[in-house]
Scaffold this motif. Structure first.
Motif, PDB file in Angstrom:
ATOM      1  N   LEU A  10       6.434  11.449 -47.912  1.00  0.00           N
ATOM      2  CA  LEU A  10       6.067  12.805 -47.503  1.00  0.00           C
ATOM      3  C   LEU A  10       7.149  13.346 -46.573  1.00  0.00           C
ATOM      4  O   LEU A  10       7.529  12.672 -45.598  1.00  0.00           O
ATOM      5  CB  LEU A  10       4.714  12.783 -46.781  1.00  0.00           C
ATOM      6  N   VAL A  11       7.638  14.528 -46.870  1.00  0.00           N
ATOM      7  CA  VAL A  11       8.702  15.123 -46.062  1.00  0.00           C
ATOM      8  C   VAL A  11       8.441  16.615 -45.935  1.00  0.00           C
ATOM      9  O   VAL A  11       7.836  17.229 -46.834  1.00  0.00           O
ATOM     10  CB  VAL A  11      10.086  14.833 -46.698  1.00  0.00           C
ATOM     11  N   GLU A  12       8.875  17.191 -44.834  1.00  0.00           N
ATOM     12  CA  GLU A  12       8.698  18.627 -44.628  1.00  0.00           C
ATOM     13  C   GLU A  12       9.755  19.403 -45.416  1.00  0.00           C
ATOM     14  O   GLU A  12      10.836  18.873 -45.699  1.00  0.00           O
ATOM     15  CB  GLU A  12       8.807  18.960 -43.149  1.00  0.00           C
ATOM     16  N   PRO A  13       9.470  20.648 -45.743  1.00  0.00           N
ATOM     17  CA  PRO A  13      10.489  21.473 -46.409  1.00  0.00           C
ATOM     18  C   PRO A  13      11.780  21.495 -45.607  1.00  0.00           C
ATOM     19  O   PRO A  13      11.755  21.599 -44.373  1.00  0.00           O
ATOM     20  CB  PRO A  13       9.834  22.846 -46.457  1.00  0.00           C
ATOM     21  N   GLY A  14      12.883  21.371 -46.321  1.00  0.00           N
ATOM     22  CA  GLY A  14      14.183  21.301 -45.670  1.00  0.00           C
ATOM     23  C   GLY A  14      14.636  19.896 -45.348  1.00  0.00           C
ATOM     24  O   GLY A  14      15.799  19.678 -44.982  1.00  0.00           O
ATOM     25  N   GLY A  15      13.747  18.949 -45.501  1.00  0.00           N
ATOM     26  CA  GLY A  15      14.064  17.567 -45.184  1.00  0.00           C
ATOM     27  C   GLY A  15      14.796  16.856 -46.305  1.00  0.00           C
ATOM     28  O   GLY A  15      15.125  17.460 -47.344  1.00  0.00           O
ATOM     29  N   SER A  16      15.037  15.575 -46.086  1.00  0.00           N
ATOM     30  CA  SER A  16      15.800  14.758 -47.037  1.00  0.00           C
ATOM     31  C   SER A  16      15.088  13.442 -47.317  1.00  0.00           C
ATOM     32  O   SER A  16      14.350  12.931 -46.465  1.00  0.00           O
ATOM     33  CB  SER A  16      17.197  14.443 -46.477  1.00  0.00           C
ATOM     34  N   LEU A  17      15.344  12.929 -48.499  1.00  0.00           N
ATOM     35  CA  LEU A  17      14.898  11.590 -48.882  1.00  0.00           C
ATOM     36  C   LEU A  17      15.967  10.986 -49.775  1.00  0.00           C
ATOM     37  O   LEU A  17      16.700  11.718 -50.464  1.00  0.00           O
ATOM     38  CB  LEU A  17      13.575  11.636 -49.667  1.00  0.00           C
ATOM     39  N   ARG A  18      16.020   9.660 -49.791  1.00  0.00           N
ATOM     40  CA  ARG A  18      16.892   8.973 -50.736  1.00  0.00           C
ATOM     41  C   ARG A  18      16.064   7.999 -51.565  1.00  0.00           C
ATOM     42  O   ARG A  18      15.421   7.102 -51.013  1.00  0.00           O
ATOM     43  CB  ARG A  18      18.034   8.231 -50.037  1.00  0.00           C
ATOM     44  N   LEU A  19      16.099   8.196 -52.856  1.00  0.00           N
ATOM     45  CA  LEU A  19      15.417   7.292 -53.773  1.00  0.00           C
ATOM     46  C   LEU A  19      16.396   6.219 -54.244  1.00  0.00           C
ATOM     47  O   LEU A  19      17.594   6.483 -54.392  1.00  0.00           O
ATOM     48  CB  LEU A  19      14.880   8.056 -54.985  1.00  0.00           C
ATOM     49  N   SER A  20      15.854   5.039 -54.486  1.00  0.00           N
ATOM     50  CA  SER A  20      16.659   3.931 -55.015  1.00  0.00           C
ATOM     51  C   SER A  20      16.002   3.404 -56.287  1.00  0.00           C
ATOM     52  O   SER A  20      14.780   3.453 -56.421  1.00  0.00           O
ATOM     53  CB  SER A  20      16.750   2.794 -53.996  1.00  0.00           C
ATOM     54  N   CYS A  21      16.823   2.897 -57.181  1.00  0.00           N
ATOM     55  CA  CYS A  21      16.326   2.283 -58.415  1.00  0.00           C
ATOM     56  C   CYS A  21      17.145   1.021 -58.654  1.00  0.00           C
ATOM     57  O   CYS A  21      18.327   1.106 -59.013  1.00  0.00           O
ATOM     58  CB  CYS A  21      16.452   3.250 -59.576  1.00  0.00           C
ATOM     59  N   ALA A  22      16.533  -0.122 -58.439  1.00  0.00           N
ATOM     60  CA  ALA A  22      17.220  -1.400 -58.610  1.00  0.00           C
ATOM     61  C   ALA A  22      16.927  -1.953 -59.996  1.00  0.00           C
ATOM     62  O   ALA A  22      15.756  -2.019 -60.414  1.00  0.00           O
ATOM     63  CB  ALA A  22      16.760  -2.382 -57.538  1.00  0.00           C
ATOM     64  N   ALA A  23      17.978  -2.351 -60.688  1.00  0.00           N
ATOM     65  CA  ALA A  23      17.842  -2.913 -62.036  1.00  0.00           C
ATOM     66  C   ALA A  23      17.884  -4.431 -61.981  1.00  0.00           C
ATOM     67  O   ALA A  23      18.520  -5.015 -61.100  1.00  0.00           O
ATOM     68  CB  ALA A  23      18.962  -2.390 -62.925  1.00  0.00           C
ATOM     69  N   SER A  24      17.220  -5.044 -62.948  1.00  0.00           N
ATOM     70  CA  SER A  24      17.135  -6.509 -62.977  1.00  0.00           C
ATOM     71  C   SER A  24      18.366  -7.162 -63.605  1.00  0.00           C
ATOM     72  O   SER A  24      18.462  -8.386 -63.612  1.00  0.00           O
ATOM     73  CB  SER A  24      15.883  -6.942 -63.738  1.00  0.00           C
ATOM     74  N   GLU A  25      19.259  -6.336 -64.164  1.00  0.00           N
ATOM     75  CA  GLU A  25      20.464  -6.921 -64.730  1.00  0.00           C
ATOM     76  C   GLU A  25      21.681  -6.039 -64.469  1.00  0.00           C
ATOM     77  O   GLU A  25      21.551  -4.911 -63.997  1.00  0.00           O
ATOM     78  CB  GLU A  25      20.293  -7.174 -66.232  1.00  0.00           C
ATOM     79  N   SER A  26      22.823  -6.572 -64.802  1.00  0.00           N
ATOM     80  CA  SER A  26      24.076  -5.899 -64.497  1.00  0.00           C
ATOM     81  C   SER A  26      24.208  -4.556 -65.210  1.00  0.00           C
ATOM     82  O   SER A  26      23.767  -4.390 -66.347  1.00  0.00           O
ATOM     83  CB  SER A  26      25.241  -6.804 -64.916  1.00  0.00           C
ATOM     84  N   PHE A  27      24.830  -3.616 -64.526  1.00  0.00           N
ATOM     85  CA  PHE A  27      25.105  -2.311 -65.118  1.00  0.00           C
ATOM     86  C   PHE A  27      26.125  -2.397 -66.256  1.00  0.00           C
ATOM     87  O   PHE A  27      26.299  -1.425 -66.993  1.00  0.00           O
ATOM     88  CB  PHE A  27      25.622  -1.339 -64.052  1.00  0.00           C
ATOM     89  N   SER A  28      26.779  -3.525 -66.387  1.00  0.00           N
ATOM     90  CA  SER A  28      27.760  -3.651 -67.467  1.00  0.00           C
ATOM     91  C   SER A  28      27.082  -3.571 -68.831  1.00  0.00           C
ATOM     92  O   SER A  28      27.729  -3.311 -69.842  1.00  0.00           O
ATOM     93  CB  SER A  28      28.528  -4.965 -67.340  1.00  0.00           C
ATOM     94  N   LYS A  86      12.309  21.239 -51.232  1.00  0.00           N
ATOM     95  CA  LYS A  86      11.402  22.384 -51.316  1.00  0.00           C
ATOM     96  C   LYS A  86      10.039  21.903 -51.798  1.00  0.00           C
ATOM     97  O   LYS A  86       9.956  20.862 -52.478  1.00  0.00           O
ATOM     98  CB  LYS A  86      11.947  23.399 -52.321  1.00  0.00           C
ATOM     99  N   PRO A  87       8.999  22.647 -51.513  1.00  0.00           N
ATOM    100  CA  PRO A  87       7.670  22.249 -52.013  1.00  0.00           C
ATOM    101  C   PRO A  87       7.645  22.054 -53.531  1.00  0.00           C
ATOM    102  O   PRO A  87       6.931  21.177 -54.020  1.00  0.00           O
ATOM    103  CB  PRO A  87       6.776  23.415 -51.576  1.00  0.00           C
ATOM    104  N   GLU A  88       8.446  22.826 -54.251  1.00  0.00           N
ATOM    105  CA  GLU A  88       8.459  22.685 -55.707  1.00  0.00           C
ATOM    106  C   GLU A  88       9.175  21.425 -56.193  1.00  0.00           C
ATOM    107  O   GLU A  88       9.184  21.136 -57.390  1.00  0.00           O
ATOM    108  CB  GLU A  88       9.099  23.919 -56.374  1.00  0.00           C
ATOM    109  N   THR A 112       6.493  14.039 -51.942  1.00  0.00           N
ATOM    110  CA  THR A 112       5.664  15.181 -51.584  1.00  0.00           C
ATOM    111  C   THR A 112       6.361  15.967 -50.486  1.00  0.00           C
ATOM    112  O   THR A 112       6.696  15.410 -49.434  1.00  0.00           O
ATOM    113  CB  THR A 112       4.278  14.733 -51.100  1.00  0.00           C
ATOM    114  N   VAL A 113       6.599  17.245 -50.762  1.00  0.00           N
ATOM    115  CA  VAL A 113       7.272  18.116 -49.793  1.00  0.00           C
ATOM    116  C   VAL A 113       6.250  19.127 -49.306  1.00  0.00           C
ATOM    117  O   VAL A 113       5.813  20.006 -50.056  1.00  0.00           O
ATOM    118  CB  VAL A 113       8.475  18.828 -50.427  1.00  0.00           C
ATOM    119  N   SER A 114       5.871  18.988 -48.052  1.00  0.00           N
ATOM    120  CA  SER A 114       4.802  19.831 -47.514  1.00  0.00           C
ATOM    121  C   SER A 114       4.889  19.857 -45.999  1.00  0.00           C
ATOM    122  O   SER A 114       5.280  18.877 -45.373  1.00  0.00           O
ATOM    123  CB  SER A 114       3.444  19.288 -47.949  1.00  0.00           C
ATOM    124  N   SER A 115       4.500  20.999 -45.445  1.00  0.00           N
ATOM    125  CA  SER A 115       4.443  21.094 -43.985  1.00  0.00           C
ATOM    126  C   SER A 115       3.027  20.792 -43.507  1.00  0.00           C
ATOM    127  O   SER A 115       2.759  20.819 -42.306  1.00  0.00           O
ATOM    128  CB  SER A 115       4.889  22.484 -43.535  1.00  0.00           C
TER     129      SER A 115
END
Length: 115
Positions: A10-28, A86-88, A112-115
């Protein structure tokens, strides 16, 4: 390929988040990867992606200039830095990777982006 997505919250409008996606095998072994989202009552949409494993990055118009996709090949992890939220932008975010003719999905992480 198993994908583990994390970083939503949950973050307020104007805020930031970083998502991560770890894979079980090499990107090769991976041909392409990206982030999708599904907003309430909407179809799943492509947000940001690497169309190949070169340096090209593509973005949906709605997030261009605010979101940045990146990856760390050594860690087999893809990221989505989301700024000026943004909320959207509220949605369930999914990571996706393509290996050969197969698509693999991580479990969604809720943003979720909401004040």
């Amino acid at each position: 390929v198993q994908l583990q997505a994390s970083g939503g919250g949950l973050v307020e409008p104007g805020g930031s988040l970083r998502l991560s996606c770890a894979a079980s095998e090499s990107f090769s072994n991976i041909n392409a990867m990206g982030w999708f989202r599904q907003r309430p009552g909407k179809e799943r949409e492509l947000v940001a992606w690497f169309p190949s494993m070169g340096g090209t990055k593509n973005y949906a118009d709605s997030v261009k200039g605010r979101f940045t996709i990146s990856r760390d090949n050594a860690k087999n992890t893809m990221y989505l830095q989301m700024n000026s939220l943004k909320p959207e932008d509220t949605a369930l975010y999914y990571c996706n990777m393509r290996k050969g003719w197969s698509n693999y999905w991580g479990r969604g992480t809720q943003v979720t982006v909401s004040s």
